[in-house]
Design a protein around this motif. Structure first.
Motif, PDB file in Angstrom:
ATOM      1  N   ARG A   8       0.880  -1.173   0.000  1.00 58.49           N
ATOM      2  CA  ARG A   8       0.000   0.000   0.000  1.00 58.49           C
ATOM      3  C   ARG A   8       0.911   1.216   0.000  1.00 58.49           C
ATOM      4  N   CYS A   9       0.706   2.099  -0.955  1.00 53.78           N
ATOM      5  CA  CYS A   9       1.518   3.297  -1.092  1.00 53.78           C
ATOM      6  C   CYS A   9       0.922   4.443  -0.267  1.00 53.78           C
ATOM      7  N   TYR A  15       0.281  -1.737  -5.052  1.00 52.27           N
ATOM      8  CA  TYR A  15       1.289  -2.204  -5.994  1.00 52.27           C
ATOM      9  C   TYR A  15       1.453  -3.700  -5.775  1.00 52.27           C
ATOM     10  N   HIS A  29      12.106  -1.001  -2.253  1.00 50.58           N
ATOM     11  CA  HIS A  29      11.014  -0.063  -2.557  1.00 50.58           C
ATOM     12  C   HIS A  29      11.120   1.165  -1.665  1.00 50.58           C
ATOM     13  N   GLN A  30      11.313   0.955  -0.363  1.00 54.15           N
ATOM     14  CA  GLN A  30      11.386   2.070   0.589  1.00 54.15           C
ATOM     15  C   GLN A  30      12.548   3.013   0.261  1.00 54.15           C
ATOM     16  N   THR A  38       6.267   2.930  -7.295  1.00 53.92           N
ATOM     17  CA  THR A  38       6.352   3.121  -5.845  1.00 53.92           C
ATOM     18  C   THR A  38       7.289   4.274  -5.482  1.00 53.92           C
ATOM     19  N   ARG A  41       5.486   7.290  -4.744  1.00 51.18           N
ATOM     20  CA  ARG A  41       4.382   7.164  -3.793  1.00 51.18           C
ATOM     21  C   ARG A  41       4.852   6.671  -2.423  1.00 51.18           C
ATOM     22  N   LEU A  42       6.056   7.034  -2.035  1.00 51.54           N
ATOM     23  CA  LEU A  42       6.618   6.596  -0.758  1.00 51.54           C
ATOM     24  C   LEU A  42       5.991   7.333   0.413  1.00 51.54           C
ATOM     25  N   VAL A  44       5.881   3.068   1.507  1.00 56.52           N
ATOM     26  CA  VAL A  44       5.016   1.932   1.217  1.00 56.52           C
ATOM     27  C   VAL A  44       4.933   1.030   2.439  1.00 56.52           C
TER      28      VAL A  44
END
Length: 59
Positions: A8-9, A15, A29-30, A38, A41-42, A44
Protein backbone atom coordinates in the motif's frame (compact mmCIF):
# COMPACT_ATOMS: atom_id res chain seq x y z
CA UNK A 1 10.46 -20.12 -2.65
CA UNK A 2 8.89 -17.25 -4.51
CA UNK A 3 6.34 -14.69 -3.36
CA UNK A 4 3.64 -12.42 -4.68
CA UNK A 5 3.34 -9.33 -2.52
CA UNK A 6 1.08 -6.30 -2.25
CA UNK A 7 2.22 -2.89 -1.04
CA UNK A 8 0.00 0.00 0.00
CA UNK A 9 1.52 3.30 -1.09
CA UNK A 10 1.28 6.65 0.71
CA UNK A 11 -1.49 7.76 -1.68
CA UNK A 12 -3.48 4.58 -0.84
CA UNK A 13 -2.79 2.97 -4.22
CA UNK A 14 -1.74 -0.69 -4.32
CA UNK A 15 1.29 -2.20 -5.99
CA UNK A 16 1.63 -5.94 -6.77
CA UNK A 17 5.03 -7.51 -7.30
CA UNK A 18 6.89 -10.79 -7.14
CA UNK A 19 10.22 -11.70 -5.58
CA UNK A 20 12.22 -14.44 -3.90
CA UNK A 21 13.00 -12.23 -0.86
CA UNK A 22 10.08 -10.11 0.38
CA UNK A 23 12.00 -8.32 3.12
CA UNK A 24 14.83 -7.21 0.85
CA UNK A 25 12.40 -6.19 -1.88
CA UNK A 26 10.31 -4.02 0.45
CA UNK A 27 13.51 -2.33 1.65
CA UNK A 28 14.45 -1.59 -1.98
CA UNK A 29 11.01 -0.06 -2.56
CA UNK A 30 11.39 2.07 0.59
CA UNK A 31 14.79 3.27 -0.65
CA UNK A 32 13.22 4.39 -3.94
CA UNK A 33 14.88 1.58 -5.89
CA UNK A 34 11.92 -0.77 -6.27
CA UNK A 35 9.97 0.63 -9.19
CA UNK A 36 9.04 3.92 -10.76
CA UNK A 37 5.48 3.51 -9.52
CA UNK A 38 6.35 3.12 -5.84
CA UNK A 39 9.24 5.61 -6.01
CA UNK A 40 6.72 8.40 -6.56
CA UNK A 41 4.38 7.16 -3.79
CA UNK A 42 6.62 6.60 -0.76
CA UNK A 43 6.45 5.37 1.89
CA UNK A 44 5.02 1.93 1.22
CA UNK A 45 3.63 -0.68 3.60
CA UNK A 46 3.57 -4.43 3.00
CA UNK A 47 -0.06 -5.56 3.27
CA UNK A 48 0.13 -9.12 1.92
CA UNK A 49 2.67 -11.75 0.85
CA UNK A 50 1.81 -15.13 -0.58
CA UNK A 51 4.39 -17.92 -0.82
CA UNK A 52 4.70 -20.23 -3.84
CA UNK A 53 7.02 -23.15 -4.56
CA UNK A 54 8.74 -21.37 -7.45
CA UNK A 55 8.25 -18.58 -9.97
CA UNK A 56 6.49 -20.86 -12.47
CA UNK A 57 3.77 -21.50 -9.87
CA UNK A 58 2.82 -17.79 -10.01
CA UNK A 59 1.41 -18.06 -13.55
Amino acid sequence: MHYIYILRCADDSLYVGETSDVGARVLRHQAGEGSGFTRQRLPVTLVHAEQHADRRALA
